[in-house]
Design a protein around this motif. Structure first.
Motif, short mmCIF file in Angstrom:
data_model
loop_
_atom_site.label_atom_id
_atom_site.label_comp_id
_atom_site.label_asym_id
_atom_site.label_seq_id
_atom_site.Cartn_x
_atom_site.Cartn_y
_atom_site.Cartn_z
N ILE A 5 -2.81 -5.84 -4.94
CA ILE A 5 -1.92 -6.00 -6.08
C ILE A 5 -2.49 -7.04 -7.04
O ILE A 5 -2.91 -8.13 -6.63
N THR A 6 -2.52 -6.69 -8.32
CA THR A 6 -3.01 -7.62 -9.32
C THR A 6 -2.05 -8.81 -9.42
O THR A 6 -0.85 -8.63 -9.58
N GLN A 7 -2.59 -10.01 -9.29
CA GLN A 7 -1.78 -11.23 -9.39
C GLN A 7 -1.85 -11.79 -10.81
O GLN A 7 -2.93 -11.84 -11.40
N PHE A 8 -0.72 -12.16 -11.33
CA PHE A 8 -0.71 -12.81 -12.64
C PHE A 8 -1.32 -14.20 -12.50
O PHE A 8 -0.86 -15.03 -11.73
N GLN A 51 0.83 -1.20 0.00
CA GLN A 51 0.00 0.00 0.00
C GLN A 51 0.87 1.26 0.00
O GLN A 51 0.56 2.25 -0.68
N VAL A 52 1.97 1.24 0.75
CA VAL A 52 2.90 2.37 0.74
C VAL A 52 3.51 2.54 -0.65
O VAL A 52 3.71 3.66 -1.14
N MET A 53 3.77 1.43 -1.30
CA MET A 53 4.27 1.50 -2.68
C MET A 53 3.27 2.21 -3.58
O MET A 53 3.64 3.08 -4.40
N ARG A 54 1.99 1.90 -3.44
CA ARG A 54 0.96 2.54 -4.28
C ARG A 54 0.92 4.05 -4.02
O ARG A 54 0.75 4.85 -4.95
N GLY A 109 -3.37 0.33 -14.70
CA GLY A 109 -3.28 -1.11 -14.41
C GLY A 109 -2.56 -1.45 -13.13
O GLY A 109 -2.38 -2.63 -12.81
N ILE A 110 -2.13 -0.41 -12.35
CA ILE A 110 -1.46 -0.69 -11.08
C ILE A 110 -2.51 -0.58 -9.98
O ILE A 110 -3.10 0.49 -9.79
#
Length: 615
Positions: free
Chosen positions: A234-237, A147-150, A229-230
Motif C-alpha cells: 500500500i502506498t504510504q502518504f 492484499q485481499v482488498m487489492r 495509483g492503487i
C-alpha cells in the motif's frame, strides 16, 4: 486464454502473496489423477483434509490429490460430496455445543453450507499455480487483508459495485471450492477454525478465490487499478512534516541558530533548563530589586513604594542588561508590614522591620487580622507591579518574589525571640506558622492570578540561623503544605534561602519545590566550607532546577577577573547537568556598581556557551 504461469507472474507482481497461489480442480469420476500428485494415505501414511492439502500446496509447493480414501474430516468429506451427509449433519448435532447453542441453530448452520452432490466429484486436486499441469476450476490466494482488498478492487475494475461473500466461520473449504464453483464469482474467504488449527492459517491471513474463467479479468483489474495509483504494498502518504520528540527538534534549532536562521529568546533558555535540556547557553540573571530603582535615580523607599516608577525602572534595567529572568520584586518587608509591623527604610540597604507586632506579646497572634492582598498596605501595589510586568511582555521568564511563612513568622515575632520560642514554646511556633502559611496561600493565589511565576523567599530558614532539626520540625511541614497548595493549581514554586543550606537539600526537594535558589556556604572555618552549588547538583540529580550562586557581595566592589572567575566556577560546577540557571547568591545590593553587573552578564555569556561547556 491466460496460462497458469502468466497468471502466477501477474499475481506475484501486483499482490506479492507470502505463499504460493493454489490451483484447485475437482476431478469427476473417470478423470485421471496426475502421476506426480502425492496421495496422503499412500505417500504420507496419514489421512488428511481439504484445508491441510491446500496449505501444503501453498507452503511446500506440492501437487496433492485427496480422495475419500485419503480423507479424515467428516465436514469436508460431506462438503465435497465424497459421502452423503449423515443424520448427524442434518440434525445439527455436529454444531451443537461448539458452534451453536442448540441443535435447531445447528441445523440452520448446516443447511447454509454449500455442498456438491454425492458422487459428483471423487477427488480434490491442488498444486501451486505456476506448477499446475492441469486447468484449474479456481485459484485460491491466502493473503493479508490489504492484499485481499487489492484483489477485491481488481474484481470490480470492470463491473463496479460490490462483491458478495458470506461467512459461516466453519467449513471454509466449502466456501473456497463449492461456493466459488457454484456461483462462478470471486469470493472473499474468512478462514475457519479448522483451517487455522489444521491448515496452519495465521491470524493475519484471509483468502480470496478466483474462478479460472475470470482470471484474465482479475489480472486486467490489477493492472488498471495499479495504473490508477492503487498499489500493494500500500502506498504510504509521506509528504508530511514529522512531529519528532522535542529534544530532537532542539538540535535542529541549534543548527538554525548557528546559521543565523533562528534565535533563542531569553525565555527559551529558561524553559530549556526546566526541561532539563540545553539552548545555546546557560540562562542567567542577577537577583535584582532596589538596584533597578537606583539605576533610574530612585531612592530605595521610592522604588519599594511606587509601583509605576518601579516597573519603569525594571524595564529600563532589562533593556540595559538583557537578563533571561525578570522579577517583580521590591523588598521582603511588605508582608510583615501588612500584618502591622513597621518598616525602616535606608539609603543604602534593603528595607527591614524595626517594630515586630508580636515581639512583646505573642498572645496578640489571636487578634491579628489576615491581610487582604487587594486592600492591605503595599500588597495591592505589588500586584499592580506584577500585572504591569506581565503586560509589558518582556521576552524573558518572569516571576514574583513573595516572602515565605517562616520569614513572615520571624518578622512578626522578632528573629532572636523566635529562636528562643523554639525551645520555650514550640507550640506557639506552630500557631504562628499556621497563620503565616494560610496568608502565603492567599497571597500566592493573588500573585498567580496576574499570570506571573511564583517564588517564596525564606532568608531566615538558613541553617546558618536555625538547625536542620528546627527546619524539619517547624518549617518543612508548612513548606510542603504551601507547595502542595500550588501544585494542585499546576503552579510550580521556587524558594530562596540565604546562608548555609546544604544540610537540608534533601528536605527542600522532598517538600516539592520545583526550583531552589541558594546562597554561598557561610561557615567561617575553611575546612568546613562546602561548595553548595556542586553539592546541590550531586544531591538533586535533576529533581529540581538550581539557581545560584555568584557572590552577591562582590557587586559593590570587585575586580573583573574575580567576577569572571566566580561565574566560571558556577558554570563549570553545574552547566553540564542542565536544570541550572546562573544567578547571584542573593539580591545584589541596591548600590551595586553597574559596571560589575555588566561584567557578570558578559562572563555568563562567554563561559556559559554550551559549545564551550561540552567542548
Amino acid at each position: 486464454m491466460i496460462d497458469v504461469k502468466t497468471a502466477d507472474q501477474e499475481l506475484q507482481t501486483y499482490i506479492r502473496p507470502q505463499t504460493f497461489p493454489v490451483a484447485i480442480r475437482m476431478l469427476k469420476p473417470g478423470e485421471p489423477i496426475p502421476e506426480r500428485a502425492k496421495r496422503p494415505a499412500r505417500d504420507f501414511k496419514k489421512l488428511s483434509m481439504n484445508c491441510q492439502v491446500i496449505d501444503m500446496a501453498r507452503r511446500y509447493g506440492w501437487m496433492i490429490a485427496l480422495t475419500r480414501e485419503d480423507h479424515i474430516c467428516s465436514l469436508g468429506i460431506a462438503a465435497l460430496g465424497f459421502e452423503k451427509p449423515t443424520h448427524l449433519h442434518a440434525s445439527g448435532t455436529l454444531c451443537e455445543g461448539m458452534y451453536t447453542e442448540t441443535k435447531e441453530a445447528g441445523q440452520r448452520s448446516e443447511a447454509a453450507v454449500d455442498r456438491f452432490a454425492p458422487g459428483e466429484y471423487y477427488a480434490l486436486l491442488v498444486a501451486p499455480l505456476d506448477r499446475a499441469t492441469f486447468e484449474p476450476h479456481l485459484v485460491c490466494i491466502y493473503a493479508n487483508p490489504a492484499q485481499v482488498m487489492r484483489l477485491t478492487q481488481a474484481a470490480l475494475w470492470k463491473r463496479g459495485g460490490k462483491l458478495a461473500s458470506a461467512f459461516g466461520g466453519r467449513i471454509d473449504c466449502s466456501e473456497i471450492i463449492v461456493t466459488t464453483m457454484r456461483t462462478d464469482q470471486p469470493q472473499v474467504i474468512l478462514p475457519c477454525s479448522g483451517d487455522r488449527i489444521f491448515g496452519q492459517t495465521q491470524d493475519h491471513e484471509m483468502a480470496f478465490t478466483i474462478p479460472w474463467g475470470q482470471m484474465e479479468e482479475i489480472i486486467e483489474g490489477l493492472r488498471g487499478t495499479h495504473a490508477g495509483g492503487i498499489r500493494y504494498p500500500i502506498t504510504q502518504f509521506m509528504e508530511y512534516e514529522a512531529k519528532l520528540p522535542p529534544k530532537y527538534m532542539e538540535a535542529n534549532r541549534l543548527w538554525d541558530v548557528e546559521k543565523g536562521q533562528g534565535s533563542f529568546s531569553n525565555r527559551d533558555r529558561v524553559v530549556a533548563a526546566y526541561k532539563r535540556s540545553f539552548a545555546d547557553r546557560v540562562p542567567v540573571y542577577p537577583i535584582v530589586a532596589s538596584f533597578a530603582g537606583t539605576l533610574d535615580g530612585l531612592s530605595i523607599e521610592e522604588y519599594c513604594t511606587d509601583p509605576t516608577r518601579a516597573i519603569t525602572a525594571m524595564m529600563n534595567y532589562f533593556e540595559r542588561y538583557q537578563p533571561d529572568v525578570m522579577l517583580a520584586y521590591n523588598d521582603l518587608a511588605k508582608e510583615a508590614e501588612a500584618f502591622g509591623c513597621r518598616v525602616k527604610y535606608s539609603d543604602y540597604v534593603v528595607p527591614s522591620i524595626d517594630q515586630h507586632v508580636l515581639h512583646e506579646d505573642k498572645t496578640l497572634l489571636a487578634k491579628l487580622a489576615m491581610p487582604d492582598p487587594y486592600k492591605t498596605g503595599r500588597l495591592p501595589g505589588f500586584l499592580e507591579q506584577c500585572e504591569a510586568l506581565v503586560k509589558a511582555k518582556p521576552p524573558t521568564a518572569i516571576g514574583a518574589v513573595a516572602v515565605g511563612p517562616w520569614t513572615i513568622a520571624m518578622l512578626l515575632r522578632n528573629p532572636e525571640t523566635m529562636l528562643l520560642d523554639t525551645f520555650e514554646d514550640p507550640q506557639f511556633i506552630h500557631d504562628v506558622m499556621r497563620v503565616a502559611t494560610d496568608f502565603c496561600k492567599i497571597w500566592g493565589d493573588a500573585i498567580v492570578k496576574t499570570g506571573i511565576g511564583l517564588s517564596f523567599s525564606e532568608p531566615t530558614a538558613s541553617i546558618s540561623l536555625i538547625s536542620p532539626d528546627n527546619y524539619r520540625e517547624f518549617v518543612a511541614p508548612y513548606h510542603t503544605q504551601l507547595v502542595d497548595h500550588f501544585k494542585a493549581k499546576k503552579v510550580g514554586v521556587t524558594t530562596h534561602i540565604c546562608g548555609t543550606t546544604y544540610p537540608i537539600y534533601e528536605d527542600l526537594i522532598n517538600c516539592g519545590f520545583s526550583t531552589i535558589s541558594f546562597d554561598l556556604d557561610q561557615q567561617d572555618d575553611p575546612t568546613l566550607h562546602v561548595d553548595q552549588l556542586t553539592r546541590f547538583m550531586e544531591v538533586a540529580k535533576g529533581r529540581a532546577v538550581a539557581i545560584g550562586n555568584v557572590d552577591a557581595t562582590k557587586f559593590e566592589k570587585t575586580s573583573r577577573d574575580s567576577m569572571y572567575a566566580d561565574v566560571k566556577r558556577c558554570i563549570d560546577a553545574a552547566a553540564r547537568h542542565s536544570g541550572f540557571i546562573l544567578s547571584t547568591s542573593c539580591e545584589i545590593p541596591p548600590k551595586s556598581d553597574p559596571e560589575i553587573v555588566k561584567w557578570f552578564m558578559d562572563a555568563a555569556h562567554e563561559y556559559g556557551k554550551y559549545d564551550r561547556v561540552f567542548g
